[in-house]
Each structure stands twice: as structure tokens, then as C-alpha cells.
Write an enzyme that holds these catalytic residues in place. Structure first.
Site, PDB file in Angstrom:
ATOM      1  CG  HIS A   9      -2.685   0.513  -9.412  1.00  0.00           C
ATOM      2  ND1 HIS A   9      -1.366   0.869  -9.615  1.00  0.00           N
ATOM      3  CD2 HIS A   9      -2.755   0.066  -8.138  1.00  0.00           C
ATOM      4  CE1 HIS A   9      -0.675   0.664  -8.518  1.00  0.00           C
ATOM      5  NE2 HIS A   9      -1.492   0.171  -7.596  1.00  0.00           N
ATOM      6  CD  GLU A  82      -2.478  -2.119  -1.713  1.00  0.00           C
ATOM      7  OE1 GLU A  82      -3.325  -2.928  -1.256  1.00  0.00           O
ATOM      8  OE2 GLU A  82      -1.581  -2.451  -2.508  1.00  0.00           O
TER       9      GLU A  82
END
Length: 204
Positions: A9, A82
Site C-alpha cells: 500500500h 498486516e
């Protein structure tokens, strides 16, 4: 042959401040949004058939910038999120060292053995990430697929694909909005490109 474009990202405020994000749902900052736009334009050069993303907004916003170029919808897979950093989340790198020095030293020297308070283990992150990736490959035979995830998760996944021990975690670098290309051939996965950020030259 299925080809995956595994993408980290774009930048967030917490990235810029060196804060551990983990499972916290932090948004892209202005630079991160610009990185995502450049990424989307770069990915337009490839014949992408599908787009997948972590469920956290920073990954989803990055994936949506790519999806916009193809008029696709983003398929959300929570297993791509994550690593949860537990008690470290929200703390800067310096604050982590000040408050959790013993665990920090283990994380930096033996990440595969680290047991950060309240956090996931790196091996568990790798296991769920690889399972998600193999499911994507099975669902998309002979297609090109963009997959947006997070730095720690991607590094663990790449090591797993190369059948390398997690002790090598710090031998891989993943910059914001980078691209990793992996081809899944008959004899197994092949890493073609890693940490490609050529599309970000005008955002640095």
C-alpha cells in the site's frame, strides 16, 4: 501460468512517523494517495484480470486506485492484512525501543522467534498470507492478478514462496506502493521482480 503483482500500500501518516500500524486502520496520507495514482497508471500497462486486497483501508484505497484504471471491483481478503503488532501499535520506533527494548532486540535480530506482547507471530502471518495467495492462484488460472497487502505480510509471504527461513526477514525491502511480480509456473513460484518503485520517481 498465473502471474501475481503483489503490491504494498501507499504511504500513511504513521509510515512517515515510523509508527507501528499493524491491525490499526490508518488512512493513506496525501503522498500515499499520489503514490496510489501513479501505481494505477503503471498497472494500466499490464493485462490485469482481477484485483485483490487486504481489508484495511490503506491497502483497499491503493487497490481501488488500480481498479479504477480497469473498471474492476476489488475482492477483499482479510487474510492479506498486516501483522498485528499488539502493544506496539501506535508507538514510534523510538518509543518501542524505550518501552519494550528486550522484545525489540529479539524482533530486530531474530524476528522468527519474536513474541511481541499482544501481537501475532510472524509465522502465523506467513501461513495465512500464503494460504490466501494460493487460493487466489487457484481461482485465477492463467491470469494476471494484482494483490495489495502490507510490508511485513508481503516480506513473510515472499520468503515463504522462496522456501527461505523467516530469519531472513530483514534481507527483503518493501517500499510503499512497490510492485513484486511472481509467476506461478508448473514447477513452482518464481520471483521475477521485487520492490519495483520506478513509477514513483516523481513522488519522492
Amino acid at each position: 501460468m498465473t502471474k501475481l503483482y503483489i503490491i504494498r500500500h501507499g504511504e500513511t501518516v504513521w509510515n512517515a512517523e515510523t509508527r507501528a500500524q499493524g491491525a490499526k486502520n490508518i488512512q493513506l496520507n496525501e503522498k500515499g494517495l499520489l503514490q496510489a495514482q501513479h501505481l494505477g497508471k503503471r498497472m494500466k500497462n499490464y493485462s490485469i484480470d482481477a484485483i485483490y486486497s487486504s481489508d484495511l483501508d490503506r491497502a483497499l484505497s491503493t487497490a481501488q486506485a488500480v481498479a479504477k484504471e480497469f473498471q474492476y471491483k476489488v475482492n477483499i481478503i482479510p487474510e492479506l492484512r498486516e501483522m498485528s503488532f499488539g502493544h506496539w501499535e501506535g508507538l514510534t520506533n523510538r518509543e518501542i525501543q524505550e518501552k519494550h527494548l528486550t522484545h525489540y532486540r529479539i524482533w530486530r535480530s531474530k524476528p522468527h522467534e519474536a513474541q511481541i506482547p499482544g501481537a501475532e507471530k510472524l509465522l502465523d502471518v506467513q501461513s495465512r498470507g500464503l494460504a490466501a495467495l494460493h487460493r487466489i492462484v487457484e481461482e485465477n488460472p492463467n491470469k494476471n492478478v494484482a494483490v495489495v497487502s502490507h510490508g511485513t505480510a508481503i516480506k513473510a509471504i515472499l520468503l515463504g514462496l522462496m522456501d527461505m527461513d523467516l530469519s531472513n526477514f530483514y534481507r527483503i525491502r518493501q517500499d510503499n506502493a512497490c510492485i513484486n511480480v511472481v509467476e506461478f509456473r508448473e514447477y513452482g513460484p518464481v520471483i521475477v521482480t521485487m520492490n519495483d518503485t520506478a513509477h514513483l520517481e516523481n513522488t519522492l
